[in-house]
Scaffold this motif. Structure first.
Motif, PDB file in Angstrom:
ATOM      1  N   ALA A 296       0.473  -1.003   0.380  1.00  0.00           N
ATOM      2  CA  ALA A 296       0.025  -0.110   0.389  1.00  0.00           C
ATOM      3  C   ALA A 296       0.488   0.786   0.281  1.00  0.00           C
ATOM      4  O   ALA A 296       0.583   2.299  -0.963  1.00  0.00           O
ATOM      5  CB  ALA A 296      -0.626   0.165   1.120  1.00  0.00           C
ATOM      6  N   ALA A 297       1.915   0.839   0.571  1.00  0.00           N
ATOM      7  CA  ALA A 297       2.796   1.996   0.452  1.00  0.00           C
ATOM      8  C   ALA A 297       3.518   2.639  -0.706  1.00  0.00           C
ATOM      9  O   ALA A 297       3.954   3.413  -0.523  1.00  0.00           O
ATOM     10  CB  ALA A 297       3.726   2.159   2.420  1.00  0.00           C
ATOM     11  N   ASN A 298       3.981   1.958  -1.221  1.00  0.00           N
ATOM     12  CA  ASN A 298       4.955   2.373  -2.501  1.00  0.00           C
ATOM     13  C   ASN A 298       3.813   1.177  -3.836  1.00  0.00           C
ATOM     14  O   ASN A 298       4.080   0.111  -3.703  1.00  0.00           O
ATOM     15  CB  ASN A 298       6.470   1.604  -2.572  1.00  0.00           C
ATOM     16  N   PRO A 299       3.419   1.284  -4.791  1.00  0.00           N
ATOM     17  CA  PRO A 299       2.523   0.490  -5.722  1.00  0.00           C
ATOM     18  C   PRO A 299       3.751  -0.108  -6.846  1.00  0.00           C
ATOM     19  O   PRO A 299       3.248  -0.146  -7.612  1.00  0.00           O
ATOM     20  CB  PRO A 299       1.888   1.606  -6.734  1.00  0.00           C
ATOM     21  N   ASP A 300       5.047   0.672  -6.789  1.00  0.00           N
ATOM     22  CA  ASP A 300       6.001  -0.091  -7.237  1.00  0.00           C
ATOM     23  C   ASP A 300       6.526  -1.484  -6.851  1.00  0.00           C
ATOM     24  O   ASP A 300       7.494  -2.485  -7.860  1.00  0.00           O
ATOM     25  CB  ASP A 300       7.043   0.752  -7.424  1.00  0.00           C
ATOM     26  N   ILE A 301       6.242  -1.696  -5.601  1.00  0.00           N
ATOM     27  CA  ILE A 301       6.947  -3.073  -5.190  1.00  0.00           C
ATOM     28  C   ILE A 301       5.449  -4.147  -5.306  1.00  0.00           C
ATOM     29  O   ILE A 301       4.434  -3.307  -4.618  1.00  0.00           O
ATOM     30  CB  ILE A 301       7.286  -2.653  -3.528  1.00  0.00           C
TER      31      ILE A 301
END
Length: 391
Positions: A296-301
């Protein structure tokens, strides 16, 4: 019972008859209207959970095992390996016991689950290769510990993913292979020499090759090239359109050719509506409308796969430019071969009557499962359409 369909590899129209859980005949027939594609039941060697059910939560229950099994059948998967990942010895043992008990108590689960995949905890502790596995529980191989887990599973651990650079890993791989367990290399940063030593010791597979790795690697050599080039290794791939870029998937499939296998590596959030969810592994996650599961914190992960094998088969055809027949082979006969499932993965007299009947338009797009047959019995049927013939 009889089923009519079109073979995915040749396009031939056939009628398949089954009796007492076994295929009795596969007969070529003339062209038919409105019949689905038909293939052996699909096989997924890496399923962590699905539809809200989890094999890697704080406690694994019979409800989890039955729930995942029903969800897999609805998506054309007749055989799968529940995958238990890195954790405390107690948690791993509890999950293995719960899966074993479900296999014993449910005829359906027992028919779908021929074994368990243990992914970890004997993996790389390095960020990147470790993936989402909890670093606190990563450790070196311990045969006494493994033997206790195998006992807890009722001798059902059939596949183990291990990093061959761990201390003691090479002799451990040898013991696994001698015990008839399939050994896969994964979540590793092994050297060329360590990978070759693992293959010589008995490793035969690479786990979700191209994932569970450093984001940046030396141009060459590196552990991806080494595994792709090693003719002694089969390889599984996650063809969900998110874990491997299309050109990467295409190139890797061309390198492995007939030794390429598809897995879903799906987690509990698969099959659920888009949105944010709490995750027991890592931080909170978000399931996007395009099927991508991220933190949720980083859509790239990425936070795992949210797609089952039906999605992956269709995605591989569209993204990697392979034929439907090849995608089906990578989901049937190939995993059956590497695992030694001698009665699965082919449509022939004497084989288990596990069938997947599905629609897939010539123009590509979404794959739709019409009917799933397990041991000669229909266990999933699209309520809108009925395609088997009582005989």
């Amino acid at each position: 019972m009889k089923w009519k369909g079109r073979l995915a590899d040749t396009g031939t129209y056939v009628e398949i008859t089954a009796e007492e859980s076994v295929i009795r005949s596969v007969t070529e027939i003339g062209e038919q209207e409105n019949v689905p594609w038909i293939s052996p039941g699909w096989i997924d060697l890496q399923v962590n959970g699905f539809a809200g059910f989890d094999f890697n939560g704080e406690v694994t229950t019979a409800e989890d095992v039955i729930g995942v099994t029903n969800a897999m059948l609805a998506r054309g998967v007749t055989t799968y390996l529940p995958t238990v990942i890195t954790g405390s010895s107690r948690r791993i043992s509890q999950a293995l016991t719960a899966i074993a008990e479900a296999c014993d108590s449910s005829e359906m689960v027992g028919a779908c689950v021929p074994g368990i995949h243990l992914e970890g905890p004997y993996l790389s502790e390095e960020d990147g290769p470790r993936g989402a596995h909890d670093k606190a529980y990563i450790r070196n191989p311990d045969w006494t510990e493994f033997a206790e887990w195998q006992a807890a599973s009722g001798n059902r651990i059939r596949l183990v993913t291990i990093a061959p650079e761990r201390d003691g890993a090479i002799p451990f791989i040898g013991k696994l292979a001698e015990s008839g367990i399939v050994v896969s290399l994964g979540h590793t940063q092994a050297t060329t020499e360590q990978i070759e030593a693992a293959v010589q010791a008995g490793a035969v597979l690479s786990t979700h090759l191209g994932n569970g790795s450093h984001p940046m690697l030396p141009r060459h050599p590196n552990y991806m090239w080494d595994q792709l080039a090693n003719d002694g290794l089969w390889a599984t791939f996650i063809p969900d359109g998110h874990h491997l870029a299309p050109n990467v998937l295409k190139a890797m499939l061309r390198a492995k050719r007939e030794k390429a296998i598809f897995v879903s590596d799906c987690v509990k959030f698969g099959g659920m509506p888009p949105g944010r969810y709490e995750s027991n592994i890592g931080s909170d996650v978000e399931l996007h409308s395009n099927g991508r599961l991220t933190t949720a914190a980083n859509p790239d992960i990425l936070a795992g796969s949210a797609q089952s094998l039906d999605w992956g088969i269709a995605a591989a055809v569209q993204l990697a430019g392979i034929s439907l027949g090849e995608a089906i082979e990578a989901s049937t006969i190939r995993p059956a071969t590497v695992m030694g499932f001698s009665r699965l993965g082919r449509l022939a007299a004497g084989m288990a009557a596990n069938l997947t009947l599905f629609d897939y338009p010539a123009s590509g797009g979404k794959l739709h499962v019409r009917e799933t047959v397990l041991n000669g019995k229909t266990v999933y049927l699209d309520s809108r359409r009925n395609h088997h013939i009582d005989g």
